[in-house]
Design a protein around this motif. Sequence first.
Motif, mmCIF file in Angstrom:
data_model
loop_
_atom_site.group_PDB
_atom_site.id
_atom_site.type_symbol
_atom_site.label_atom_id
_atom_site.label_comp_id
_atom_site.label_asym_id
_atom_site.label_seq_id
_atom_site.Cartn_x
_atom_site.Cartn_y
_atom_site.Cartn_z
ATOM 1 N N GLN A 150 0.168 -3.258 -6.733
ATOM 2 C CA GLN A 150 0.377 -2.382 -5.582
ATOM 3 C C GLN A 150 1.864 -2.185 -5.342
ATOM 4 O O GLN A 150 2.701 -2.777 -6.017
ATOM 5 C CB GLN A 150 -0.275 -2.992 -4.337
ATOM 6 C CG GLN A 150 0.338 -4.329 -3.931
ATOM 7 C CD GLN A 150 -0.513 -5.054 -2.908
ATOM 8 O OE1 GLN A 150 -1.686 -5.329 -3.147
ATOM 9 N NE2 GLN A 150 0.072 -5.360 -1.759
ATOM 10 N N THR A 200 5.680 -6.590 0.463
ATOM 11 C CA THR A 200 4.705 -5.508 0.393
ATOM 12 C C THR A 200 4.520 -4.933 1.793
ATOM 13 O O THR A 200 5.016 -5.473 2.788
ATOM 14 C CB THR A 200 3.350 -6.015 -0.136
ATOM 15 O OG1 THR A 200 2.910 -7.117 0.687
ATOM 16 C CG2 THR A 200 3.469 -6.480 -1.582
ATOM 17 N N ARG A 201 3.793 -3.857 1.883
ATOM 18 C CA ARG A 201 3.537 -3.252 3.186
ATOM 19 C C ARG A 201 2.725 -4.214 4.047
ATOM 20 O O ARG A 201 1.914 -4.988 3.547
ATOM 21 C CB ARG A 201 2.794 -1.926 3.020
ATOM 22 C CG ARG A 201 3.591 -0.863 2.268
ATOM 23 C CD ARG A 201 2.817 0.451 2.233
ATOM 24 N NE ARG A 201 2.616 0.986 3.573
ATOM 25 C CZ ARG A 201 3.509 1.710 4.239
ATOM 26 N NH1 ARG A 201 4.676 2.024 3.680
ATOM 27 N NH2 ARG A 201 3.245 2.160 5.452
ATOM 28 N N ALA A 241 -1.012 -4.104 3.566
ATOM 29 C CA ALA A 241 -1.524 -4.271 2.197
ATOM 30 C C ALA A 241 -2.068 -5.683 1.990
ATOM 31 O O ALA A 241 -1.773 -6.605 2.749
ATOM 32 C CB ALA A 241 -0.406 -3.999 1.192
ATOM 33 N N ASN A 242 -2.878 -5.834 0.956
ATOM 34 C CA ASN A 242 -3.395 -7.151 0.604
ATOM 35 C C ASN A 242 -2.240 -8.029 0.091
ATOM 36 O O ASN A 242 -1.333 -7.551 -0.594
ATOM 37 C CB ASN A 242 -4.467 -7.044 -0.477
ATOM 38 C CG ASN A 242 -5.714 -6.338 0.026
ATOM 39 O OD1 ASN A 242 -6.071 -6.458 1.204
ATOM 40 N ND2 ASN A 242 -6.374 -5.607 -0.848
ATOM 41 N N ARG A 280 5.932 -9.693 4.058
ATOM 42 C CA ARG A 280 5.438 -8.404 4.547
ATOM 43 C C ARG A 280 6.560 -7.619 5.213
ATOM 44 O O ARG A 280 7.548 -8.182 5.657
ATOM 45 C CB ARG A 280 4.284 -8.617 5.523
ATOM 46 C CG ARG A 280 3.050 -9.268 4.903
ATOM 47 C CD ARG A 280 1.899 -9.292 5.897
ATOM 48 N NE ARG A 280 0.718 -9.973 5.367
ATOM 49 C CZ ARG A 280 -0.190 -9.402 4.588
ATOM 50 N NH1 ARG A 280 -0.035 -8.125 4.243
ATOM 51 N NH2 ARG A 280 -1.238 -10.074 4.153
#
Length: 281
Positions: free
Chosen positions: A16, A47-48, A51-52, A63
């Motif tokens: 991702q 990551t966002r 998101a997972n 995050r």
Amino acid sequence: MTLLERTYAFAAAAPQEFAFAHATAARLLGIPLPYALDEDPHIHIVTRTDANRIRRGEVMGHRGLESRGVVEVHGLPVVGPADTWADLGEYVGAGLPVGLDDLIVAGDAAANLLGEVAPLKRAVEARVRPRGKVTLTFALPRVRLGAWSPMETRSRLMVTRAGLPEPRHNRPVVSHTGEWLGFGDLVWEEQRVVGEYMGVEFHTRSRDKVHDGLRRDRVERGDWAVVEIVSADVFEHEARAAKLREIAGCLGVNAHVLDVIAAAPQFFAPAQFARPRRRRS
């Protein structure tokens, strides 16, 4: 595997959107870190928030990608210098590896990459209760452009904390007749004094010493005083006191006004700098 090889391998199979962050981003950007972080075995990514979470043994996930600027380094997505500097606040505190001077060193390097200090301030202000905010905020006005190495930054901090005038980093050194003599690590232009940090990597071989001697002679013939600084002058009390007295003499400052204790390296921001907490009613 090198860090670059490991990050390429991760990026090739990343499931991702992500960017390399924190200590990994700093290393990819060339921002100096203390030894404990420079040897960090993890790959840090962000990551966002929605998101997972990526779960792998060697990966440390964070995050907030949506709130961070991202640049490309070696073809890889990397959190930009300003946000990476703000993220280093997560490593600040008792028992953690990053201290005040480490943050200022990293801030100098990040500012050099950006060409200005202002983005660092904006990055910290954009965060909601960032970790290490007190130390980040205290470090910000002490970040400068122009330092080419961590020890140049630490040398500057030493002399200014002692109460000496602040030098400028890597400024041209020119004779009275206009002859260009080189660049100085720490330059007091008005007083015509140059401080040169003599690191082990570039100043200990025989040919280095010959080159340094010739350069010093050239600068001194141009009517500048040259003060050589080594690691012990920054980190050891007696050597630091002697070096500060030497610099003060060159600058025409009374050595009795020096604050040698305050000139020592600092790991914590002053306690009085933190805002007092409100008492609960």
